[in-house]
Write an enzyme that holds these catalytic residues in place. Structure first.
Site, PDB file in Angstrom:
ATOM      1  N   ILE A 695      41.885  55.955  49.836  1.00  0.00           N
ATOM      2  CA  ILE A 695      40.759  56.271  49.077  1.00  0.00           C
ATOM      3  C   ILE A 695      39.561  55.108  49.390  1.00  0.00           C
ATOM      4  CG2 ILE A 695      41.554  57.504  47.380  1.00  0.00           C
ATOM      5  CD1 ILE A 695      41.564  55.185  45.529  1.00  0.00           C
ATOM      6  N   SER A 697      38.798  51.323  52.032  1.00  0.00           N
ATOM      7  CA  SER A 697      39.328  50.092  52.929  1.00  0.00           C
ATOM      8  C   SER A 697      38.157  49.078  53.008  1.00  0.00           C
ATOM      9  CB  SER A 697      39.592  50.766  54.516  1.00  0.00           C
ATOM     10  OG  SER A 697      40.083  49.638  55.052  1.00  0.00           O
ATOM     11  N   GLY A 699      37.605  44.401  53.074  1.00  0.00           N
ATOM     12  CA  GLY A 699      37.817  43.117  53.598  1.00  0.00           C
ATOM     13  C   GLY A 699      39.247  42.706  53.226  1.00  0.00           C
ATOM     14  N   LYS A 717      46.509  48.708  45.771  1.00  0.00           N
ATOM     15  CA  LYS A 717      45.753  47.982  47.127  1.00  0.00           C
ATOM     16  C   LYS A 717      46.988  47.267  47.891  1.00  0.00           C
ATOM     17  CE  LYS A 717      42.911  44.501  46.431  1.00  0.00           C
ATOM     18  NZ  LYS A 717      41.995  43.541  46.422  1.00  0.00           N
ATOM     19  N   ASP A 816      31.993  37.383  44.164  1.00  0.00           N
ATOM     20  CA  ASP A 816      31.721  38.466  44.892  1.00  0.00           C
ATOM     21  C   ASP A 816      31.329  39.795  44.062  1.00  0.00           C
ATOM     22  OD1 ASP A 816      33.287  40.657  47.623  1.00  0.00           O
ATOM     23  OD2 ASP A 816      31.271  39.842  47.397  1.00  0.00           O
TER      24      ASP A 816
END
Length: 988
Positions: A695, A697, A699, A717, A816
């Site tokens: 579902i 992709s 870094g 993941k 992030d």
């Protein structure tokens, strides 16, 4: 005498009146004093964003007894209870409430209280009967109890972030009846002294990372009714003394590392109703010791290493649920289990059981689920398994069950989930079975069944998977099969179906996999196949299809597997097929002609093209040449292309082989860590890491949606492999260290991690609605996000980040923050995610000049100071969050081309806002006019939902967060306050 007697009576009357007046005055003084304490705490120690305490006003009639959450003794109006559960209040532990001497009960559960609790604060509450602080955000060590709490009977500190060991001063709670410390971060051992609190009836310590065994004196709690110690990292054996807990009703020791036998003394728990032992390493045989457990309703010892037979004394109990799956049990299923009038759930899969299913199974109880798959069972199916019409799950695959499917199964209207593949069933499937309206999955593959689809199959409109390969089914597909509008996977391969495919099958728009190979279908492939836009696999091989290959197949956006081999297809191979990104392609052994399209004209696809005598290729031998003239350069390019492809294939095979070795041989080297209560294992997750489940992709790795056998969906993941080994190591440990120790409603939950030499997997709660980035950048979903939803998302995300910065010790900087890392659950509540770059930072580090070792953040969200300091602090997160707020308002990306050269969203919004509004303070705009709104607001939002004063407030907050200098930005805790505040936001 009469006069004197009259004076005496008057004196007595005055005396009584004086006492009454004194009592009234004292009551009034007490009420005033209690009200003053309550108001002082409210105004100085609590924040009340939901304004549920607005009626705490001194002038209110009957104050404070009329106030919300305050309860008084009706006799003397003294405050006896404070109940603020789920009021949304925040702040530190309001210990001053306990200065009310008459207070007996305090419930502050399900709020946003935080910080640590010291012994001085808790000592003020020594006169309480009950104290409930569950489901908050308290941190640090559990408070010491330096004085005896002689009246306290209820103490609930569950669902917080307390850490460290349980203090020895808990012995100062001698009257404790209920103790819950579950779902915290407590470590060390479970102390023996807890089991000296002999008044306990409820003890809950589940969900803590203890390093402990069960204390031998566990049997001393003779009054204990509930013992919940699941997910506690318990090791060692179950003490024999556990049989002394004669009052016990619930025993939960599940999901630990307990070993050895289940002690025979467990038969002494004569009042027990629930026994949960699943997910341990228990071994040996189940002792035949259960006869006296007449109150037992739920028994689960699944996922252990148990051997031997199922005891008659256990099977003969009037259980509602018996779960012994994933063990090594053998022998027959006792017949007595079928006589149980209460049995609802029987799950015995993945054992070595033999014999046949009990003949009377289902006749005597409201059986809902039976799963005995992957055993050695044989014999016929019980005729009356669905006698009570309650059966929903019928799972019997992987046995040797034979005979026919009884006609009564066609009348089982309750069925939703049927898996009986891999047996020896024969005969015709009852017509009624195909038309059961609630069916969601039917898997009958690899039997000897026969018959055909009746027209009433259209009644099963909700059927998602129809898997019947490897049988003797025959006949044509009726047009009624087009009524299966929800079907996603249809595998009817290896049967004897014939005739044309109904043209209406193009209406099956949700179809993802369609397998009908090895049948006798004929006619043309329907042209409407191009409407199957979700199709990933199409296999029509080994049939009698004729006509041309529809060019529409080339427009299927996600098709990766196409096999049309061994048919009678003619015409040319459509050039449109070269648009597909195929892992599997085969059109061999047909009657195709013409030139092989460029893209398939390589040795890699040769085996997929052979068997078509009239196909030609300039260079692909043994296909005949299309032209005798060959240009040298073209030949050279072709040869180099083939060599490159061969090299790629060899590398792919090498990597694949290594992965297989990793999965197959290194299982024992995996390190598994569970952070939440889960009902699955690593094999189930790892087996689902396939391209069809992909579902996303990014870094750090690939994310897969994994549907588990339990029905739960999770997100897994898998971090990038060896070519990015250093980076993946850092991401993996960062996420585990960060998410493994925190819990917050607005932070995604890490369920467990799996690490091996060549694989690293993190498993989270699955967020049905994807990320905020997906929603903002999608036209349809962007319109769905009206202003109230965007406002709620802004607040929720801010609360998650504020928790990381201010309530975690040490503080955590995400590094992030962006919409793609804010996930949306099924109720569109935001969850901050992806902590691959996160870093726990002590306060002295935040104030130092220490540089981060890795580049942090994403383009467009990185604070300006990072360019020249390479230092990331909590104020860097604040800047990134400000950019997210601007995206929520405008619907534009941080570097949208419409901004022009050298402009980002911060500069673009700032210029518009200040030009079209009356100037405010240095870091805030004044009142905006309509021109500003027209330019800034996302046009996809429904204007009727927009609260313009709230937009203006959020815009002010965003501009404060994105101030050029870090010192000018507010803290995340202040950001939360500004968003909640209904007055215009200030910068301070």
């Amino acid at each position: 005498m009469s006069c004197r007697g009259g004076r005496d009576h008057i004196q007595i009357l005055f005396f009584i009146l004086a006492i009454l007046l004194t009592g009234l005055i004292q009551t009034a003084d007490s009420s005033n004093r209690d009200a003053a304490i309550l108001l002082r705490v409210k105004n100085s120690q609590l924040h009340d964003p939901l304004r549920k305490l607005d009626d705490w006003v001194a002038s209110a009639p009957s104050a404070p007894c009329s106030w919300m959450g305050v309860y008084c003794d009706k006799k003397n109006d003294s405050v006896v209870s404070i109940g603020l559960s789920d009021f949304g209040v925040s702040g530190d532990f309001p210990a001053d409430f306990c200065r009310i001497s008459t207070l007996r009960n305090m419930d502050l559960s399900s709020n946003n209280l935080g910080g640590s609790i010291d012994s001085d604060s808790i000592s003020l509450c020594s006169h309480l009967l009950s104290l409930n602080l569950s489901s908050n955000y308290f941190v640090g060590r559990l408070p010491e109890f330096p004085v005896e709490f002689l009246k306290l009977t209820v103490l609930d500190f569950s669902y917080n972030n307390f850490s460290g060991e349980i203090p020895a001063s808990f012995v100062n709670l001698p009257k404790l009846d209920f103790l819950s410390l579950g779902s915290n971060l407590l470590n060390g051992s479970i102390p023996d002294f807890l089991f000296n609190l002999t008044e306990l009836t409820q003890l809950v310590l589940s969900g803590n990372p203890f390093i402990s065994s069960l204390p031998e004196n566990i049997g001393s709690l003779r009054k204990l009714e509930n013992l919940v110690l699941s997910y506690c990292n318990l090791a060692g054996t179950i003490p024999v003394s556990i049989g002394n807990l004669v009052s016990l009703k619930i025993l939960d020791l599940s999901a630990n590392y307990l070993q050895g036998n289940i002690p025979e003394s467990i038969g002494g728990l004569k009042n027990v109703e629930v026994i949960e032992l699943f997910g341990n390493q228990l071994s040996g045989e189940l002792a035949d010791t259960f006869s006296n457990l007449t109150s037992l309703r739920y028994f689960d010892a699944s996922a252990n290493n148990l051997t031997g037979k199922i005891p008659e004394s256990l099977a003969g109990l009037q259980l509602e649920s018996l779960q012994l799956m994933d063990n090594f049990l053998e022998g027959e299923i006792p017949e007595v289990v079928a006589l149980n009038p209460n049995l609802i759930e029987l799950r015995l899969f993945n054992n070595k059981l033999s014999g046949s299913l009990p003949e009377f199974m289902g006749m005597n109880s409201d059986l809902v689920e039976i799963d005995v798959s992957t055993n050695n069972l044989e014999g016929p199916l019980p005729r009356n398994l669905c006698y009570k019409k309650k059966l929903t799950h019928l799972v019997l695959f992987g046995n040797r069950i034979s005979g026919t499917i009884p006609e009564s199964y066609g009348e089982c209207s309750s069925l939703t989930y049927v898996r009986i593949q891999g047996n020896e069933l024969s005969g015709v499937v009852p017509d009624g079975f195909w038309g059961i309206s609630g069916l969601e999955l039917v898997e009958l593959a690899d039997n000897k069944l026969q018959g055909f689809f009746p027209p009433l199959i259209s009644n099963a409109a909700g059927l998602g998977q129809l898997l019947i390969s490897g049988n003797n089914f025959s006949g044509k597909f009726p047009v009624e099969i087009c009524g299966l509008q929800e079907v996603k996977k249809m595998d009817c391969s290896k049967n004897q179906f014939f005739g044309d495919l109904p043209s209406c099958m193009s209406q099956l728009s949700k179809l993802q996999e369609f397998h009908i190979q090895e049948n006798q279908f004929s006619g043309e492939i329907p042209k409407g196949i191009g409407d199957w836009t979700e199709l990933t696999q199409l296999d029509l091989s080994d049939n009698r299809f004729s006509g041309s290959i529809p060019a529409e197949i080339g427009s299927l956006p996600v098709l990766t597997h196409l096999d049309l081999s061994h048919n009678s297809l003619s015409g040319e191979i459509p050039i449109s097929l070269t648009n597909l990104k195929l892992n599997e392609f085969n059109v061999s052994y047909n009657r195709l002609q013409g030139k092989v399209p460029l893209g398939f004209d390589t040795k890699f696809f040769l085996s997929s093209l052979i068997g078509n005598p009239n196909l030609c290729s300039p260079d692909l031998s043994p296909l005949p040449p299309c032209s005798r003239s060959k240009h040298v350069n073209f030949v050279l390019v072709g040869i180099l292309s083939v060599l490159a492809l061969i090299l790629v294939v060899l590398l792919w095979l090498l990597i694949k082989t290594k992965k297989l070795i990793s999965f197959g041989k290194r299982k024992k080297s995996w390190k598994i860590t569970s952070f939440q209560r889960i009902g699955f294992n690593e094999e189930e997750v790892l087996a689902a890491l396939k391209d069809e489940n992909l579902i996303g992709s990014g870094g750090s790795g690939r994310v897969y949606r994994v549907k588990l056998k339990s029905g739960q969906t999770v997100a897994a993941k898998r971090l990038w492999g060896t070519h990015r080994i250093a980076e993946s190591e850092g991401v993996f440990h960062s996420e585990v260290e960060t998410l493994g120790r925190i819990r917050h409603a607005n932070i995604v939950r890490l369920l467990f991690s799996c690490m091996g030499e060549d694989i690293k997997v993190l498993v989270y709660d699955y967020m049905k609605n994807g990320s905020l980035g997906d929603m903002l950048n999608d036209e349809k979903h962007g319109a769905y996000l009206d202003w109230p939803k965007r406002f709620a998302i802004a607040l929720g995300a801010a609360q998650g980040l504020a928790y990381l910065h201010h309530d975690c010790v040490p503080a955590i900087v995400h590094r992030d923050v962006k919409p793609n890392n804010i996930l949306m659950d099924e109720e569109f509540k935001p969850k901050v995610a992806d902590f691959g770059l996160a870093k726990a930072v002590r306060q002295d580090e935040l104030q130092s000049d220490q540089l981060m070792s890795r580049v942090a953040g994403s383009y467009g969200y990185i604070a300006p100071e990072y360019a020249y300091t390479m230092k990331v602090t909590e104020k860097s997160d604040v800047y990134s969050f400000g950019v997210v707020l601007l995206e929520l308002i405008t619907g534009k990306r941080p570097n949208d081309p419409s901004f022009g050269e050298s402009k980002n969203i911060v500069r673009w919004v700032t210029e518009i806002a200040f030009k079209s509004s009356k100037q405010g303070s240095d870091n805030a705009i004044g009142t905006m006019d309509k021109t500003c709104f027209d330019q800034l607001l996302d046009p996809r939002m429904n204007s009727s939902t927009i609260e313009y004063d709230e937009v203006e407030k959020i815009l002010n907050v965003a501009l404060s967060c994105t101030a050029e200098l870090p010192v000018s930005r507010p803290s995340m805790r202040r950001v939360v306050e500004l968003i909640k505040d209904h007055s215009p936001a200030s910068s301070k």
